[in-house]
Design a protein around this motif. Structure first.
Motif, short mmCIF file in Angstrom:
data_model
loop_
_atom_site.label_atom_id
_atom_site.label_comp_id
_atom_site.label_asym_id
_atom_site.label_seq_id
_atom_site.Cartn_x
_atom_site.Cartn_y
_atom_site.Cartn_z
N VAL A 59 0.82 -1.21 0.00
CA VAL A 59 0.00 0.00 0.00
C VAL A 59 0.86 1.26 0.00
CG1 VAL A 59 -1.65 1.31 1.38
CG2 VAL A 59 -2.02 -1.11 1.00
N THR A 60 1.88 1.29 0.83
CA THR A 60 2.72 2.50 0.86
C THR A 60 3.47 2.69 -0.45
OG1 THR A 60 4.51 1.29 1.95
CG2 THR A 60 3.01 2.54 3.36
N THR A 61 3.86 1.60 -1.10
CA THR A 61 4.54 1.72 -2.39
C THR A 61 3.59 2.28 -3.45
OG1 THR A 61 5.98 -0.12 -1.82
CG2 THR A 61 5.85 0.48 -4.14
N LEU A 62 2.36 1.78 -3.47
CA LEU A 62 1.39 2.31 -4.43
C LEU A 62 1.06 3.77 -4.16
CD1 LEU A 62 -1.10 -0.67 -4.83
CD2 LEU A 62 0.48 0.27 -6.53
N ILE A 63 0.91 4.14 -2.90
CA ILE A 63 0.65 5.54 -2.55
C ILE A 63 1.81 6.42 -3.00
CG2 ILE A 63 0.41 7.15 -0.63
CD1 ILE A 63 -1.29 4.98 0.76
N LEU A 64 3.03 5.95 -2.75
CA LEU A 64 4.21 6.72 -3.17
C LEU A 64 4.27 6.85 -4.69
CD1 LEU A 64 6.89 8.10 -2.38
CD2 LEU A 64 7.96 5.87 -2.66
N LEU A 65 4.01 5.77 -5.40
CA LEU A 65 4.03 5.82 -6.87
C LEU A 65 3.00 6.80 -7.41
CD1 LEU A 65 4.48 2.14 -8.08
CD2 LEU A 65 5.86 4.10 -8.72
N ILE A 66 1.78 6.66 -6.95
CA ILE A 66 0.70 7.51 -7.45
C ILE A 66 0.91 8.96 -7.03
CG2 ILE A 66 -1.79 7.96 -7.29
CD1 ILE A 66 -2.09 4.86 -7.04
N GLY A 67 1.23 9.16 -5.77
CA GLY A 67 1.43 10.52 -5.27
C GLY A 67 2.58 11.24 -5.94
N SER A 68 3.71 10.55 -6.10
CA SER A 68 4.84 11.21 -6.74
C SER A 68 4.59 11.45 -8.22
CB SER A 68 6.12 10.39 -6.54
OG SER A 68 5.99 9.13 -7.15
N TYR A 69 3.84 10.56 -8.87
CA TYR A 69 3.52 10.80 -10.28
C TYR A 69 2.60 12.01 -10.43
CZ TYR A 69 2.21 10.22 -15.10
OH TYR A 69 2.01 10.45 -16.44
N LEU B 12 9.50 8.09 -14.54
CA LEU B 12 10.84 7.62 -14.21
C LEU B 12 11.23 8.02 -12.78
CD1 LEU B 12 13.25 6.11 -15.28
CD2 LEU B 12 14.14 8.26 -16.14
N ILE B 13 10.95 9.24 -12.40
CA ILE B 13 11.25 9.69 -11.05
C ILE B 13 10.39 8.95 -10.04
CG2 ILE B 13 11.18 11.66 -9.48
CD1 ILE B 13 11.95 13.43 -11.85
N SER B 14 9.13 8.72 -10.38
CA SER B 14 8.24 7.98 -9.49
C SER B 14 8.74 6.55 -9.27
CB SER B 14 6.83 7.94 -10.05
OG SER B 14 6.29 9.22 -10.13
N LEU B 15 9.18 5.91 -10.33
CA LEU B 15 9.72 4.56 -10.20
C LEU B 15 11.01 4.54 -9.39
CD1 LEU B 15 9.06 3.12 -13.77
CD2 LEU B 15 7.92 2.48 -11.63
N ALA B 16 11.84 5.56 -9.57
CA ALA B 16 13.08 5.64 -8.81
C ALA B 16 12.80 5.84 -7.32
CB ALA B 16 13.96 6.77 -9.34
N LEU B 17 11.83 6.70 -7.00
CA LEU B 17 11.45 6.89 -5.60
C LEU B 17 10.89 5.61 -4.99
CD1 LEU B 17 9.81 10.42 -5.71
CD2 LEU B 17 11.92 9.78 -4.54
N ALA B 18 10.05 4.92 -5.75
CA ALA B 18 9.48 3.66 -5.25
C ALA B 18 10.56 2.60 -5.07
CB ALA B 18 8.41 3.16 -6.21
N ALA B 19 11.51 2.55 -5.97
CA ALA B 19 12.61 1.59 -5.84
C ALA B 19 13.45 1.89 -4.61
CB ALA B 19 13.47 1.60 -7.09
N GLY B 20 13.70 3.17 -4.36
CA GLY B 20 14.44 3.55 -3.16
C GLY B 20 13.68 3.21 -1.90
N TRP B 21 12.38 3.46 -1.91
CA TRP B 21 11.54 3.12 -0.75
C TRP B 21 11.57 1.62 -0.50
CZ3 TRP B 21 9.34 4.34 3.54
CH2 TRP B 21 8.27 3.61 4.04
N LEU B 22 11.39 0.82 -1.55
CA LEU B 22 11.39 -0.63 -1.39
C LEU B 22 12.76 -1.15 -0.96
CD1 LEU B 22 9.14 -1.76 -4.34
CD2 LEU B 22 8.65 -1.95 -1.90
#
Length: 70
Positions: free
Chosen positions: A14-24, A31-41
């Motif tokens: 859930v937090t990964t999806l929220i981060l992806l959607i919110g950052s996008y 690309l930045i959203s995926l990078a942030l999600a990868a860092g979070w994970l």
């Protein structure tokens, strides 16, 4: 699988999806959203609790007795 393992996995998803959607939405860059999600994970999956959850999912015994179900 324990209830706390399910909650830990749901928190991760859930937090990964929220981060992806919110950052996008905020940054308008996939690309930045995926990078942030990868860092979070990368950070989240290296925490000791998530390491224990992953070990239990693989079937490895937890010999240290931490969080025992008695």
């Amino acid at each position: 699988m324990r209830a706390r393992d399910v909650r830990a996995i749901l928190f991760c998803a859930v937090t990964t999806l929220i981060l992806l959607i919110g950052s996008y939405v905020l940054l308008q860059s996939a690309l930045i959203s995926l990078a942030l999600a990868a860092g979070w994970l990368a950070w989240l999956l290296t925490r000791p609790r998530m390491q224990r959850v992953i070990r239990r999912l693989r079937g490895e015994p937890d010999w240290n007795g931490y969080f025992r179900n008695d």
